[in-house]
Design an enzyme around this catalytic site. Structure first.
Site, PDB file in Angstrom:
ATOM      1  N   GLU A 175     -62.700 -25.128  21.734  1.00 55.42           N
ATOM      2  CA  GLU A 175     -61.560 -24.848  21.702  1.00 55.42           C
ATOM      3  C   GLU A 175     -61.086 -24.440  20.146  1.00 55.42           C
ATOM      4  O   GLU A 175     -61.478 -25.543  19.387  1.00 55.42           O
ATOM      5  CB  GLU A 175     -60.253 -25.808  22.225  1.00 55.42           C
ATOM      6  CG  GLU A 175     -60.055 -25.761  23.947  1.00 55.42           C
ATOM      7  CD  GLU A 175     -59.069 -26.836  24.259  1.00 55.42           C
ATOM      8  OE1 GLU A 175     -57.964 -26.967  23.633  1.00 55.42           O
ATOM      9  OE2 GLU A 175     -59.110 -27.440  25.338  1.00 55.42           O
ATOM     10  N   TYR A 218     -58.145 -27.386  15.820  1.00 55.19           N
ATOM     11  CA  TYR A 218     -57.164 -26.491  15.487  1.00 55.19           C
ATOM     12  C   TYR A 218     -56.656 -26.766  14.253  1.00 55.19           C
ATOM     13  O   TYR A 218     -56.192 -25.861  13.421  1.00 55.19           O
ATOM     14  CB  TYR A 218     -55.937 -27.272  16.489  1.00 55.19           C
ATOM     15  CG  TYR A 218     -56.022 -26.499  18.018  1.00 55.19           C
ATOM     16  CD1 TYR A 218     -55.474 -25.305  18.420  1.00 55.19           C
ATOM     17  CD2 TYR A 218     -56.765 -27.358  18.806  1.00 55.19           C
ATOM     18  CE1 TYR A 218     -55.961 -25.065  19.806  1.00 55.19           C
ATOM     19  CE2 TYR A 218     -57.116 -27.191  19.998  1.00 55.19           C
ATOM     20  CZ  TYR A 218     -56.550 -25.905  20.676  1.00 55.19           C
ATOM     21  OH  TYR A 218     -57.092 -25.458  21.792  1.00 55.19           O
ATOM     22  N   ARG A 278     -64.714 -21.234  30.374  1.00 57.20           N
ATOM     23  CA  ARG A 278     -64.257 -22.744  30.399  1.00 57.20           C
ATOM     24  C   ARG A 278     -63.265 -22.868  30.976  1.00 57.20           C
ATOM     25  O   ARG A 278     -62.011 -22.653  30.789  1.00 57.20           O
ATOM     26  CB  ARG A 278     -64.447 -23.459  29.050  1.00 57.20           C
ATOM     27  CG  ARG A 278     -64.114 -24.986  29.045  1.00 57.20           C
ATOM     28  CD  ARG A 278     -64.194 -25.401  27.724  1.00 57.20           C
ATOM     29  NE  ARG A 278     -63.841 -26.594  27.633  1.00 57.20           N
ATOM     30  CZ  ARG A 278     -62.711 -27.228  27.289  1.00 57.20           C
ATOM     31  NH1 ARG A 278     -61.761 -26.389  26.532  1.00 57.20           N
ATOM     32  NH2 ARG A 278     -62.467 -28.454  27.328  1.00 57.20           N
ATOM     33  N   ASN A 290     -62.963 -29.534  19.728  1.00 54.35           N
ATOM     34  CA  ASN A 290     -61.807 -28.562  19.667  1.00 54.35           C
ATOM     35  C   ASN A 290     -61.150 -28.861  18.357  1.00 54.35           C
ATOM     36  O   ASN A 290     -61.026 -29.881  18.060  1.00 54.35           O
ATOM     37  CB  ASN A 290     -61.004 -29.248  20.882  1.00 54.35           C
ATOM     38  CG  ASN A 290     -61.153 -28.683  22.272  1.00 54.35           C
ATOM     39  OD1 ASN A 290     -62.385 -28.437  22.352  1.00 54.35           O
ATOM     40  ND2 ASN A 290     -60.430 -29.125  23.098  1.00 54.35           N
ATOM     41  N   HIS A 322     -58.721 -32.141  32.635  1.00 50.80           N
ATOM     42  CA  HIS A 322     -57.997 -31.716  31.481  1.00 50.80           C
ATOM     43  C   HIS A 322     -56.429 -32.042  31.859  1.00 50.80           C
ATOM     44  O   HIS A 322     -55.740 -31.563  32.028  1.00 50.80           O
ATOM     45  CB  HIS A 322     -58.285 -30.217  31.498  1.00 50.80           C
ATOM     46  CG  HIS A 322     -57.718 -29.458  30.257  1.00 50.80           C
ATOM     47  ND1 HIS A 322     -58.500 -28.733  29.338  1.00 50.80           N
ATOM     48  CD2 HIS A 322     -56.483 -29.749  29.357  1.00 50.80           C
ATOM     49  CE1 HIS A 322     -57.935 -28.500  28.213  1.00 50.80           C
ATOM     50  NE2 HIS A 322     -56.693 -28.792  28.460  1.00 50.80           N
ATOM     51  N   GLU A 339     -60.596 -34.040  25.557  1.00 50.74           N
ATOM     52  CA  GLU A 339     -59.680 -34.627  24.511  1.00 50.74           C
ATOM     53  C   GLU A 339     -58.897 -35.976  25.019  1.00 50.74           C
ATOM     54  O   GLU A 339     -57.761 -35.841  25.417  1.00 50.74           O
ATOM     55  CB  GLU A 339     -58.444 -33.872  24.105  1.00 50.74           C
ATOM     56  CG  GLU A 339     -58.937 -32.468  23.673  1.00 50.74           C
ATOM     57  CD  GLU A 339     -57.912 -31.582  23.015  1.00 50.74           C
ATOM     58  OE1 GLU A 339     -56.644 -31.625  23.302  1.00 50.74           O
ATOM     59  OE2 GLU A 339     -58.140 -30.587  22.209  1.00 50.74           O
TER      60      GLU A 339
HETATM   61  C1  GBH Z   1     -55.389 -28.632  22.991  1.00 54.11           C
HETATM   62  O1  GBH Z   1     -54.958 -29.947  22.506  1.00 54.11           O
HETATM   63  C2  GBH Z   1     -55.321 -28.793  24.476  1.00 54.11           C
HETATM   64  O2  GBH Z   1     -56.560 -28.895  24.949  1.00 54.11           O
HETATM   65  C3  GBH Z   1     -54.817 -27.515  25.248  1.00 54.11           C
HETATM   66  O3  GBH Z   1     -54.734 -28.012  26.658  1.00 54.11           O
HETATM   67  C4  GBH Z   1     -53.809 -26.974  24.629  1.00 54.11           C
HETATM   68  O4  GBH Z   1     -53.254 -25.900  25.376  1.00 54.11           O
HETATM   69  C5  GBH Z   1     -54.150 -26.644  23.368  1.00 54.11           C
HETATM   70  O5  GBH Z   1     -54.898 -27.436  22.528  1.00 54.11           O
HETATM   71  C6  GBH Z   1     -52.847 -26.210  22.315  1.00 54.11           C
HETATM   72  O6  GBH Z   1     -52.205 -26.984  22.184  1.00 54.11           O
HETATM   73  O7  GBH Z   1     -48.762 -34.107  15.626  1.00 54.11           O
HETATM   74  O8  GBH Z   1     -48.353 -31.924  14.452  1.00 54.11           O
HETATM   75  O9  GBH Z   1     -50.280 -33.347  13.815  1.00 54.11           O
HETATM   76  C7  GBH Z   1     -54.469 -29.933  21.271  1.00 54.11           C
HETATM   77  C8  GBH Z   1     -55.140 -30.931  20.359  1.00 54.11           C
HETATM   78  C9  GBH Z   1     -54.556 -32.696  19.023  1.00 54.11           C
HETATM   79  C10 GBH Z   1     -53.464 -30.658  18.631  1.00 54.11           C
HETATM   80  C11 GBH Z   1     -53.281 -33.381  18.174  1.00 54.11           C
HETATM   81  C12 GBH Z   1     -52.396 -31.192  17.694  1.00 54.11           C
HETATM   82  C13 GBH Z   1     -51.658 -33.307  16.378  1.00 54.11           C
HETATM   83  C14 GBH Z   1     -50.546 -32.160  16.007  1.00 54.11           C
HETATM   84  N1  GBH Z   1     -54.109 -31.443  19.562  1.00 54.11           N
HETATM   85  N2  GBH Z   1     -52.739 -32.465  17.233  1.00 54.11           N
HETATM   86  S1  GBH Z   1     -49.406 -33.030  14.752  1.00 54.11           S
END
Ligand code: GBH
Length: 488
Positions: free
Chosen positions: A384, A305, A80, A303, A123, A168
């Site tokens: 992701e 995390y 991707r 995605n 992106h 996102e």
């Molecule tokens: C992704 O976004 C991206 O698509 C990618 O480009 C990036 O490199 C990767 O993640 C790693 O960061 O304020 O501490 O609660 C990440 C999506 C959404 C993750 C919001 C962190 C809040 C963090 N993010 N989330 S916090």
């Protein structure tokens, strides 16, 4: 969940890895490419750690052949990547054939290696010239986005079957236009809600137009989704905090896409926190917009995390907030944030300070499947999932090694969480690790490393980390194997 027996993946499940143009390509001003909002933002004093920018990044623009060979070595079935709007239509204007040629070469290389290309159109790297005309706060940007998408399809439609419109849009709108910690760095609730609407409109327009051109394409969008858990489910203030986080991260995008409406409770909150922003949004939603946004999609990219553990009362021992790494003062990305507090629940954390909670992925997939995807006939992919850790390189006889035990465990646990969701009946068809390579981590510059492959930014040397070796073994076995933990 720990693995006591071999757990196979479904035969059609796809294993992949993900990247994004600005984060890896470099060659920022070659072959006609002009500045994107990230080229500009990276040059704002204090916006990015060490004032790092993507001018060189992983030099993937010149090394894509080697990188595809690396993917092949890992056994990836799909890759991707995103296309750069500023390469394809510099300044958002006329088509630049030299820019498109790069993606043709990349896609041909992937196909030759039997790796399915998975193309994301946006992106986060809009041409800076369009930002100067209002960026995503301007309705016209949605039309420019559709023109750009169609020109990518003109060039690649014969060799790419899977298309994602946006990555996102929450981040583009609320980190970019409200918190100001991402490009273009604006700090306004009105701008954030307008950006979200025009991003969604651009998404729907592109789905409709690509569908009309070719009914066979697999079309979708990728959202950053989360699980918001109240500190005390019996405390109404905690439950309300979780509702607002869920509404502003998840439902703000899921509801228009799957139901053709913005969530009523969130629109209600918006009028109380910022009546002008609500009025601006109401004025921006023209007749037909929500129908366009709700154009059916084939697959939803999730995605994931980390989750959010929130309450309505101040935390005794609050965790350090994760999102503003620099000395540039960020605001809350959430229009309605008053009285929401993040609490510590003792989960392990990555070097981004994000919690590690694999069960959250199972819970999320089950919820999105039941409430949105299944009723719409849409399949799910994890587009992701990954983690940054402070990797240490050691020298061995065979060359450098990275024993990234925590990332290796992270991948195994989250793949286990995907299997749990599949066992519960969720139609999730694939998983992409973020990221193939260490790369430009936005406001964190090169300081945070998410790759299963290490990049030495001095030499551009690539080293497959232990997590990458493990991922390769899992792909080869098409199963999570309890023994592979010991086999190193
Ligand atoms: C992704 O976004 C991206 O698509 C990618 O480009 C990036 O490199 C990767 O993640 C790693 O960061 O304020 O501490 O609660 C990440 C999506 C959404 C993750 C919001 C962190 C809040 C963090 N993010 N989330 S916090």
């Amino acid at each position: 969940m720990s693995v006591s027996e071999t757990r196979p993946f479904p035969t059609d499940f796809l294993f992949g890895a993900a990247t994004a143009a600005y984060q890896i390509e470099g060659a920022a001003f070659e072959d006609g490419r002009t500045a994107s909002i990230w080229d500009a933002f990276a040059r704002v004093p204090g916006a990015v750690i060490n004032a790092d920018n993507g001018d060189v990044a992983c030099d993937h623009y010149h090394r894509y052949r080697d990188d595809v060979a690396l993917m092949q070595r890992l056994g990836l079935q799909t890759y991707r990547f995103s296309t750069s709007w500023s390469r394809v239509r510099p300044d958002g204007g006329a088509v630049n054939p030299a820019g498109l040629d790069f993606y043709k070469r990349l896609v041909d290389e992937l196909r030759e290696a039997d790796i399915i290309p998975w193309l994301t159109l946006y992106h986060w790297d809009m041409p800076q010239a369009l930002e100067e005309k209002g960026g995503w706060t301007s309705r016209e940007t949605a039309d420019r986005f559709a023109e750009y998408a169609l020109s990518v399809h003109d060039a690649l439609g014969d060799r790419v079957d899977i298309w994602t419109t946006l990555n996102e849009p929450w981040c583009s709108s609320f980190l970019g236009y409200t918190a100001g910690v991402h490009a273009p760095g604006r700090q306004s609730v009105t701008d954030g809600v307008l950006a979200a609407h025009h991003l969604l409109l651009g998404h729907g327009t592109v789905v409709r137009e690509l569908r009309a051109r070719d009914a066979e394409l697999e079309l979708g969008i990728t959202l950053n989704l989360t699980v918001a858990e109240p500190v005390d489910p019996a405390d109404p203030a905690d439950v309300d905090a979780a509702r607002r986080i869920d509404g502003q991260f998840n439902r703000w995008f899921l509801d228009p896409i799957f139901r053709g409406e913005y969530p009523g409770d969130i629109l209600g909150d918006l009028v109380t926190v910022d009546a002008a922003a609500r009025a601006a949004l109401d004025a921006a939603i023209l007749p037909g917009d929500l129908e366009t946004i709700a154009t059916p999609i084939d697959s939803l990219g999730v995605n994931y995390y980390h989750g959010e553990f929130v309450g309505g009362h101040e935390a005794p021992n609050p965790p350090r907030p994760g999102e503003a790494p620099t000395d540039r003062e960020g605001r809350s990305p959430f229009p309605s944030h008053e009285g929401i507090f993040w609490h510590e629940r003792g989960l392990p954390r990555t070097s981004m300070n994000w919690e590690v909670q694999p069960e959250g992925l199972t819970i999320l997939l089950e919820r999105v499947w039941e409430e949105y995807a299944r009723p719409a006939g849409t399949t799910l992919y994890v587009t992701e999932n990954g983690a940054a850790y402070d990797d240490v390189v050691t020298m061995s006889e065979s060359g450098p090694r990275v024993h990234d035990e925590e990332r290796r465990e992270f991948v195994r646990m989250h793949l286990g969480a995907v299997l749990d969701a599949i066992a519960a009946g969720v139609d999730v068809r694939g998983y992409f690790y973020w990221s193939l390579l260490d790369n430009y981590e936005w406001a964190w510059g090169y300081e945070k490393r998410f790759g299963i492959v290490r990049v030495d930014y001095d030499t551009q040397e690539r080293t497959v980390k232990d997590s990458g070796l493990e991922y390769g073994r899992i792909i080869a076995a098409r199963a999570l194997d309890p023994e592979s933990a010991a086999r190193r």
